[in-house]
Design a protein around this motif. Structure first.
Motif, PDB file in Angstrom:
ATOM      1  N   LEU A 246       0.824  -1.207   0.000  1.00 23.27           N
ATOM      2  CA  LEU A 246       0.000   0.000   0.000  1.00 23.27           C
ATOM      3  C   LEU A 246       0.858   1.257   0.000  1.00 23.27           C
ATOM      4  N   LYS A 247       0.339   2.307  -0.599  1.00 22.24           N
ATOM      5  CA  LYS A 247       0.929   3.638  -0.473  1.00 22.24           C
ATOM      6  C   LYS A 247      -0.071   4.454   0.327  1.00 22.24           C
ATOM      7  N   ILE A 248       0.378   4.978   1.446  1.00 28.01           N
ATOM      8  CA  ILE A 248      -0.505   5.679   2.367  1.00 28.01           C
ATOM      9  C   ILE A 248       0.007   7.100   2.538  1.00 28.01           C
ATOM     10  N   SER A 249      -0.903   8.047   2.502  1.00 29.60           N
ATOM     11  CA  SER A 249      -0.521   9.418   2.808  1.00 29.60           C
ATOM     12  C   SER A 249      -1.456   9.957   3.881  1.00 29.60           C
ATOM     13  N   VAL A 250      -0.922  10.892   4.630  1.00 34.57           N
ATOM     14  CA  VAL A 250      -1.659  11.467   5.755  1.00 34.57           C
ATOM     15  C   VAL A 250      -1.716  12.972   5.576  1.00 34.57           C
ATOM     16  N   VAL A 251      -2.906  13.531   5.766  1.00 35.74           N
ATOM     17  CA  VAL A 251      -3.067  14.982   5.864  1.00 35.74           C
ATOM     18  C   VAL A 251      -3.395  15.232   7.324  1.00 35.74           C
ATOM     19  N   LEU A 252      -2.515  15.970   7.976  1.00 38.53           N
ATOM     20  CA  LEU A 252      -2.614  16.195   9.410  1.00 38.53           C
ATOM     21  C   LEU A 252      -3.086  17.615   9.675  1.00 38.53           C
ATOM     22  N   ARG A 253      -4.020  17.755  10.587  1.00 38.47           N
ATOM     23  CA  ARG A 253      -4.418  19.083  11.061  1.00 38.47           C
ATOM     24  C   ARG A 253      -3.746  19.259  12.415  1.00 38.47           C
TER      25      ARG A 253
ATOM     26  N   THR B  46      -5.231   8.615   3.096  1.00 37.90           N
ATOM     27  CA  THR B  46      -5.574   8.113   1.769  1.00 37.90           C
ATOM     28  C   THR B  46      -4.729   6.867   1.553  1.00 37.90           C
ATOM     29  N   GLY B  47      -5.309   5.884   0.914  1.00 32.20           N
ATOM     30  CA  GLY B  47      -4.621   4.617   0.712  1.00 32.20           C
ATOM     31  C   GLY B  47      -5.162   3.524   1.613  1.00 32.20           C
ATOM     32  N   LEU B  48      -5.858   3.900   2.659  1.00 29.74           N
ATOM     33  CA  LEU B  48      -6.565   2.956   3.541  1.00 29.74           C
ATOM     34  C   LEU B  48      -8.006   3.441   3.644  1.00 29.74           C
ATOM     35  N   ASP B  49      -8.683   3.429   2.519  1.00 27.88           N
ATOM     36  CA  ASP B  49     -10.035   3.972   2.471  1.00 27.88           C
ATOM     37  C   ASP B  49     -10.927   3.364   3.546  1.00 27.88           C
ATOM     38  N   GLY B  50     -11.738   4.207   4.134  1.00 31.59           N
ATOM     39  CA  GLY B  50     -12.663   3.782   5.167  1.00 31.59           C
ATOM     40  C   GLY B  50     -12.037   3.632   6.539  1.00 31.59           C
ATOM     41  N   MET B  51     -10.748   3.955   6.674  1.00 27.56           N
ATOM     42  CA  MET B  51     -10.078   3.752   7.950  1.00 27.56           C
ATOM     43  C   MET B  51      -9.980   5.021   8.787  1.00 27.56           C
ATOM     44  N   ASN B  52     -10.416   6.154   8.265  1.00 26.68           N
ATOM     45  CA  ASN B  52     -10.277   7.405   9.006  1.00 26.68           C
ATOM     46  C   ASN B  52     -10.979   7.368  10.355  1.00 26.68           C
ATOM     47  N   ASP B  53     -12.067   6.633  10.467  1.00 35.20           N
ATOM     48  CA  ASP B  53     -12.785   6.560  11.739  1.00 35.20           C
ATOM     49  C   ASP B  53     -12.284   5.433  12.635  1.00 35.20           C
ATOM     50  N   ALA B  54     -11.569   4.465  12.062  1.00 32.85           N
ATOM     51  CA  ALA B  54     -11.127   3.311  12.845  1.00 32.85           C
ATOM     52  C   ALA B  54      -9.761   3.523  13.489  1.00 32.85           C
ATOM     53  N   ILE B  55      -8.968   4.420  12.942  1.00 35.68           N
ATOM     54  CA  ILE B  55      -7.614   4.650  13.446  1.00 35.68           C
ATOM     55  C   ILE B  55      -7.526   6.072  13.981  1.00 35.68           C
ATOM     56  N   ASN B  56      -6.847   6.220  15.103  1.00 36.26           N
ATOM     57  CA  ASN B  56      -6.596   7.538  15.664  1.00 36.26           C
ATOM     58  C   ASN B  56      -5.090   7.791  15.608  1.00 36.26           C
ATOM     59  N   VAL B  57      -4.710   8.957  15.126  1.00 35.06           N
ATOM     60  CA  VAL B  57      -3.308   9.334  15.046  1.00 35.06           C
ATOM     61  C   VAL B  57      -3.112  10.598  15.876  1.00 35.06           C
ATOM     62  N   LEU B  58      -2.112  10.568  16.740  1.00 37.20           N
ATOM     63  CA  LEU B  58      -1.768  11.737  17.536  1.00 37.20           C
ATOM     64  C   LEU B  58      -0.276  11.999  17.369  1.00 37.20           C
ATOM     65  N   VAL B  59       0.049  13.215  16.983  1.00 38.57           N
ATOM     66  CA  VAL B  59       1.442  13.635  16.854  1.00 38.57           C
ATOM     67  C   VAL B  59       1.630  14.845  17.761  1.00 38.57           C
TER      68      VAL B  59
END
Length: 170
Positions: A51-58, A80-93
């Motif tokens: 997979l190629k995955i990209s992240v747009v971070l706010r 993007t690249g893991l469609d439908g996963m935006n609600d299943a995964i939480n990312v904190l930076v």
């Protein structure tokens, strides 16, 4: 080490330029200031298995005068690249950057970066061997640390030098 500039200290730069620190830390066009004061950042794309995955971070950025620290914290993201996963995964930076005290005989920056991804393993990846998932996680973590190091060691000092040049000689 950051070479001190006669037009102002690294502390002065950081006190008044948290936004510049963010804008200087990514390539032109990767960061956009939003109307609510946050930033939207197109983080570098990475490959994970096939997979190629990209992240747009706010993210939001602020300067804490009590600790002389510029802080960065994500407050949302899109994958993007893991469609439908935006609600299943939480990312904190989270990150922080602090200059040496103004009275120091040398100027330096120290910082920290934290990255936490949590949530259920996507069904697409559940069949991957655990070793492959751990390796991919390590590669992502090392990539983030390397990128943060470049920002702290190269890009922020370059933005400081440009700021000092724009102010002219002391």
């Amino acid at each position: 080490m950051v070479r001190p500039e006669s037009a102002g200290t690294i502390n002065e730069f950081m006190q008044n330029n948290a936004e510049t620190i963010v804008l200087s830390s990514w390539r032109p066009g990767q960061v956009r200031r939003e109307d609510d004061g946050t930033f939207e950042i197109d983080v570098e794309e990475f490959a994970f298995l096939s997979l190629k995955i990209s992240v747009v971070l706010r993210a939001r950025v602020w300067y804490d005068a009590a600790t002389s620290t510029a802080n960065f914290q994500s407050c949302g993201f899109r994958l993007t690249g893991l469609d439908g996963m935006n609600d299943a995964i939480n990312v904190l930076v989270k990150g922080s950057l602090r200059p040496s005290p103004p009275q120091s005989t040398f100027s330096a920056l120290s910082g920290s970066v934290e990255f936490v991804a949590s949530g259920a393993v996507p069904s697409l990846l559940r069949s991957a061997p655990e070793g492959a998932l751990r390796t991919a996680t390590r590669v992502i973590s090392e990539s983030l640390v390397s990128a943060a190091s470049e920002r702290f060691d190269v890009k922020v000092p370059a933005a400081y030098r440009e700021w000092a040049r724009s102010r002219g000689p002391a």
